[in-house]
Write a protein that holds these residues in place. Sequence first.
Motif, short mmCIF file in Angstrom:
data_model
loop_
_atom_site.label_atom_id
_atom_site.label_comp_id
_atom_site.label_asym_id
_atom_site.label_seq_id
_atom_site.Cartn_x
_atom_site.Cartn_y
_atom_site.Cartn_z
N TRP D 350 35.70 40.98 51.14
CA TRP D 350 36.57 42.16 51.07
C TRP D 350 35.78 43.45 51.02
N GLU D 351 34.59 43.41 50.46
CA GLU D 351 33.77 44.63 50.52
C GLU D 351 33.28 44.87 51.94
N LYS D 372 43.10 46.79 45.62
CA LYS D 372 44.22 45.90 45.93
C LYS D 372 44.51 45.93 47.42
N ARG D 375 41.81 44.26 49.50
CA ARG D 375 41.81 42.80 49.40
C ARG D 375 42.96 42.20 50.20
N THR D 378 42.17 42.28 53.75
CA THR D 378 41.16 41.30 54.12
C THR D 378 41.81 39.94 54.34
N GLU D 379 42.73 39.60 53.43
CA GLU D 379 43.45 38.33 53.59
C GLU D 379 44.14 38.29 54.96
N ILE D 392 38.25 35.22 50.12
CA ILE D 392 37.67 36.52 50.46
C ILE D 392 36.65 36.97 49.41
N ASP D 393 36.38 36.13 48.44
CA ASP D 393 35.39 36.49 47.44
C ASP D 393 34.02 35.89 47.70
#
Lengths: 372, 429, 322, 533
Positions: D350-351, D372, D375, D378-379, D392-393
């Motif tokens: 996500w970054e 939020k 993220r 990104t999903e 995504i982490d």
Amino acid sequence: MKKIDKERLLLGIAAPVLAIVVAFLVTALVLAATGKEPFSAFGIMFDYGMKSDSQVYILNKATTYYLAGLAVAVGFRMNLFNIGVDGQYRLAAFFAAAVGGALTLPGALQIPLIILTAVIVGAMWAGIAGVLKVTRGVSEVVSTIMLNAIATAIIGYLLQQGRLGHLDEAGTKISTNPIPESSHFFEFPTTPSPVWGFIVIAVVAGVAYWFTLSRTRFGFDLRTVGQSGSAAEASGVDVKKMVVTSMLISGAVAGLVGMPTLLNDSYEYSGDFPVGIGFTGIAIALLGRNHPVGIALGALLWGFLERGTGKLEFEGYDKEIVGVIQGVIVLCVVIAYEVVRRYGLKRQQSKVGAELAAQAAARNNDQQEVSA
Amino acid sequence: MSATATSTPPPAAPKVSGGKGGRTRLSFPVVLLIIAGVLLALSAVRAITGAEDVTSAGQISAALAMAVPIGLAGLGGLWAERAGVVNIGLEGMMILGTFFGAWAGWQTNPWLGVLAGVVGGMLGGLLHAIATVTFGVDHIISGIAINILALGFTTYFAKLWFNSGEAAAKGGSPKQSPPADDITSVTIPGLSDWLHSIEKHHWFFVSDLAGVIGGLVTNVSLLTIVAIVLFVLTFFVLWKTSFGLRLRSCGENPVAAESLGVNVYTYKYIAVIVSGGMAGLGGAFLSLVTSHIYNEGQTGGRGYIGLAAMIFGNWRPGGLAMGAGLFGFADALQLRNGGESVHALLLLLVVVLAVLAAWKLYRKSFVQGVVSAVIAAAVLVWYLGTDTVPTEFVSATPYIVTLLVLSLSAQRLRMPKADGMRYRKGQGK
Amino acid sequence: GESSTESSGSDKGKMKIGMAYDVGGRGDNSFNDSAARGLDKAKSEFGAETKELTAKTGETPADREQRLESLAEGGYNPVVAVGFAYKDAVDKVAAKYPKVNFGLVDSVATAKNVDSIVFTEEQGSYLAGVAAALKSKDGQVGFIGGVDLPLIKKFAAGFQQGVLDTNPKAKVQIQYLSTGSDLSGFGSPDKGSAAAKGMLDKGADVIFAAAGGSGAGSIEAVAGKKGAWSIGVDSDQALDPSLAKYKDTIMTSVVKNVDGGVYDLVKSVKDGKPLTGTQTYTLAKDGVSLTTTGDHIKDIQTKLDEAKKKIADGTIKVKTTT
Amino acid sequence: MELRGITKRFPGVVANHDIDITVRRGTVHALVGENGAGKSTLMKILYGMQKPDEGTIAVDGEQVSFHNPGDAIARGIGMVHQHFMLADYLTVLENVVLGSEKLYGIGDRARAKIKEISDSYGLGVRSDAMVEDLGVADRQRVEILKVLYRGARTLILDEPTAVLVPQEVDALFDNLRELKAEGLTVIFISHKLGEVLSVADEITVIRRGTTVGTADPKSTTTKQLAELMVGSELPSPETRESTVTDVPMLTVDGLRLSATDPDGVVRSVLDGIGFTIHKGEVLGIAGVEGNGQSELVDAIMGMRQLDAGVLTLDGADISRTPTRKRREDGMGVIPEDRHRHGLLLEAPLWENRILGHVTERPNSKGAFLDLKGARADTERIVREYDVRTPGIDVTAASLSGGNQQKLIVGREMSHDPKLLIAAHPTRGVDVGAQAQIWDQIREARREGLAVLLISADLDELIGLSDTLRVMYRGRLVADADPATITPEELGSAMTGAATGHLEAPDASPASEDAAPDGADSTDTDPRNGGEDR
Ligand SMILES: Nc1ncnc2c1ncn2[C@@H]1O[C@H](COP(=O)(O)OP(=O)(O)OP(=O)(O)O)[C@@H](O)[C@H]1O
Ligand SMILES: Nc1ncnc2c1ncn2[C@@H]1O[C@H](COP(=O)(O)OP(=O)(O)OP(=O)(O)O)[C@@H](O)[C@H]1O
Ligand SMILES: [Mg+2]
Ligand SMILES: [Mg+2]
């Protein structure tokens, strides 16, 4: 993925703990090898460090160290090695003390003015290294080392009678004019001795550091540069500007390093104003892994070690052992972090691989069932 | 290959290769010319200002003594960085050198002391190698950690070993070791005196030359000669042997070296350990030659200065020698009642800056040109308005000079391509 | 929580003396050692119990306060702080422990229960200057200061005045080895040696080095030149085993008799009439003096005594700054 | 040479699984397979750079075990790696003798030997040149010389042709045949099946880490080979209908850029570049790597100061606009080197999604990050672009190259770019992902996206582009119609052998008649549009 996060946290804590344990073992060996009984030494340190007056001492020490650690960490976060925090805080504290000693405004005005002077002087001095780096390509490691020495010379020149210095009655101590009582920073009236009020500023600085880095655009850009200069540039960060900016910030925070001592303790800058805290800051930033909470723990640990070993001397040990403990801790910590970092990365990669393989297998099975 | 029937001439010529392998490499005659030029400038300054000490034998001899430890530290840096490992732990390794040098030196004889100093430094180097090569710790971080550790370690053991028993009786203290014996110094008989007599006439250039040479042949410690030999040897080993080629390849492209069967870890280890040994020797020089005792804080940041001198010298022994010489010269000047001498050299600075300004303006870099000119004017005013430089500024001279020189030349420097990068076995794709 | 010092009390009867040394501590062959001698004398004389703590490089005022406090709390009385760096710490801690007697060497405290033990270094240096001027062949002498601190400048000032009063045509070269907070000038014999050689090259033949550990370098360099003399400082350097090789070229040393000051304080406390305020140990009171090991200044002793007398009776006022 | 049952596992992947290969002496043996199939890994095992987890290697019937490349070299095996293994700041001589100094020393004897080898195989290598100053083809020859210098009897060439133009490839193959004639064995990896068929005596196909079969080049077609490789039909980058409009999106005019090297010598890297990309147009730039393509991308992105020239994006002059502003204004980039320019490898996905668009929604609100929003988006990208990841982490480093690339494409497309700079968008990406990325580019183009495409894959270039330009030594020296051009013709222009408009399908490398001089042809595009296709 929450699981992986928890693991990472665990690994993150494991590293310093492991390093400290190893450091104490090595120290024990050194003590034993030199004919001293190691475990009672640790016992003394620990007992003493837990006493209330020791806690005050440790908090006060840690305030200074924390700020130094933060100053260094700002640079580290973007791969800048500000070895010059030392010169920056001394020069900053000196000019701040000179300003503070020259004026007699109400405290509410003068204290901020003193702090502002320190912040600006620190930032400017660090800024030189930043500018030299981006315009002339001079490595900040070398330039800040040179600037440390030059700062010493400048202070040496100005802290003379007839310039900004004034000589005490006995003619042995030269210092800036003392800051008027009204401009002393407040203290928490703890017993037996007070906790310095500047700890509040240190906490605020830590929170600001955390918030800026993790919650703002600017912080994201800064971290990006630290992780990959080339990616940062391609993503639109003006890397040169960022280098100068973060050097300025690092220097500004460095400017605060001398303030707890100046505003809560010495109230003047004299020839024996503490030196070398910039280097302590490097150790503490490494120890705390540039994380605001980690740095705080590192600063407290350093304070504890110094307090505890002070007592050791009382009991007949050589307190110089503190240097050995600190050195071993730093070396072990950096190694442990690296090992853990690599282990974590590898672990995650294989986990991801395994999970993906499992997904793919599941998908294949589904298809087979469908086609069957 | 084939198909070269080109109809258009290449619009943008590719980079021309700078002769035989090197671009910034200076040939021997050019180096001699530069040295002669500098000497000429110095003698002019001396003649105009009457600051006789600038080129005296004593000054040069002191400069040499000051330059050797810096040069040795720099040489240590050179070894490590040529193999791709940045070594900011030189300071710590030097401290170990001063400590162990004196420790063995006072108990036995100074040569064993030198050996112990070298070994002490090597231990520091070994630590650095373990951290950076085996564990892949960032080089600067590891170096800083080693500096902290070396300081802590020596402070503790100095108190333990030098402040008790026989050591204390012989003059040791918690911060200081008992003295060790001298290492022999040599003087070329006849020549020194003859040169000295010429120097005393203060003839333009001739006396200066005599002073410089006199300084280099009078009262030279054997360890200084060892240091000089090490410079030559380093050049020979690193650039003229296959061992050196392999070592340098680890600093340029370790993956390529690995793919050709070079055991990169081994070479990095060797390089960093040698690096520590050199720094240790520099330390031992401090505690056994320029003084006969270990003193806490004796290195006084010379490890860092050595690193700066090495960068200044573009990662080459010759350049490093010049850098170390410059530092030594500035340091010696400062200690030999430098106010007047440095004041005299301000004049030289004015000339250099003026020439630089003219050059920059000619090259149409107006900003830089004007800045240089303004600084030149300011320095000239300073020169004319005073007759000595305050001690504090004199003591900052070497640092200011480094900053100035690096800001003028840093962009032309070229460090080994993989210097400071982490390398793992098998990371190549 | 519990304070480290709450439980401790002092057992009456036996005298307990606390010493807080400056960096270097006991064994530094210098003024800490001198203070230690005073302590040793008092200890054996009064059968006292002692506790000695030492400062380390790069301390903060808080560290020094901690040291003094732990001694005061530990029931040590008197508590002696050696070195001007302790001034602020002594002021603070003395105010907190009004029943304890403090000693402060080399500086003047403001608190009431403090005995400030100061020395007239400049007067001792003046004598050294007189000796240097008399011994120098052509009036060229040098002064090497470790760091340009006020204390060291006092030495320089007295020396210069002594030389010039004796031989107005003399020339005094003054050189400091480092500046301000860079204390490396006290621990770099190589720098001391380079500075001394520079002075010798310019014709100096007597060099006084008030430069801590760096002085050894100067003494060594001077020993390399025939007929040149060096003057030591802080302790009788001709007796320093690490300088034994050069003792024949060490004309004399300017010493501060810190031991006397310390002893006086302890005795006064023992006698129940603790000294307070400023005790200045002057040349007249032998608080500072020249050593005579090797009898190198025997030939000029009368002139030295003359100068000493003039200082004592105030005919000569020695400056403390150059 | 025989490899039996080779298995090699990396954390998370099995790179090789039970591989069997037999290579006969004196043949050219080709190894083909998708990206990531495990070819390089296998060769590194054979060369002693990596140790197999299982399996045996036999050379000339004798079982061997290699602990490092030195052992393999001693057995007469030499390898030219996929990525050059040369030290830039060392001379050719130093690079060649490194590691084998015992053979002929490091001085004149070695120099003479290099000359001898160079002459006898027509390599034309100068031993005292700095590698830094050499072009790609020259470097390749240095690599081959390195292997020959060590007296290798078996040469492993890992994708030697990827960076060469067809003419250079031909020359290389001539070299290879010569080597074969001398009795040397060559193992050769390539993705270009045509090449493989033309030079190989035997072919082994690897899929997902295992050998799936062998093929006889005389009786196999590229199509069959491809199907063997992928298990299905090969995707094609062919663009069917044209969507080019006449609204200019990016105009580059008279662009000039120079660089100063450490000696202070100023040299020009881009000169007189001019072109226009319209909405809905894909402009392809062909050229041997190192002829200024990267600099062109840098210049358009604003990472380098122009010496002269004007850039206009959607009617606005952006010549002096900082990179960030350009990106905000609708410039998307798929960088050439995703690890260096496109990702933060140790940061979570996500970054990485925020990277490059930190000032834009949904990544931030005002000066603050919107964690939020970022993220959640990104999903979405992971879903829509089929990024294979457990979440995504995880760090970007733990994804495979193809998935990393899909993330980058998804990120850039999420901000509705007006102009997409796509540098080697499918390099090192496997076939499935390749097709997906091509689809996305085509899709966006239909909606009016302008694309600047730079690629070393000439099929991709010809297939996707509406207009083609050839870059040579910092200039655009030729243009071509992708509908009619062949890779060979393009190749000759890429070596500078042909300039101007490349016309007839059978035109010889020198079709100068249509060539004004290079500079002129760059200012105006004679065939803007391409609607006629
Ligand atoms: N050192 C390594 N660590 C972990 N995984 C690796 C490593 N090297 C290769 N891999 C993985 O092993 C697999 C095979 O890689 P390899 O490089 O052999 O493929 P390849 O067939 O050469 O592909 P390409 O055509 O892209 O060159 C890939 O999934 C790759 O990601
Ligand atoms: N040296 C290495 N150490 C650890 N993991 C590696 C290494 N090299 C590659 N990998 C892993 O291999 C996978 C793909 O990396 P690789 O280098 O093959 O990229 P790529 O060639 O771009 O990918 P692909 O071949 O799948 O397109 C990733 O999981 C990466 O983390
Ligand atoms: Mg791959
Ligand atoms: Mg491959």
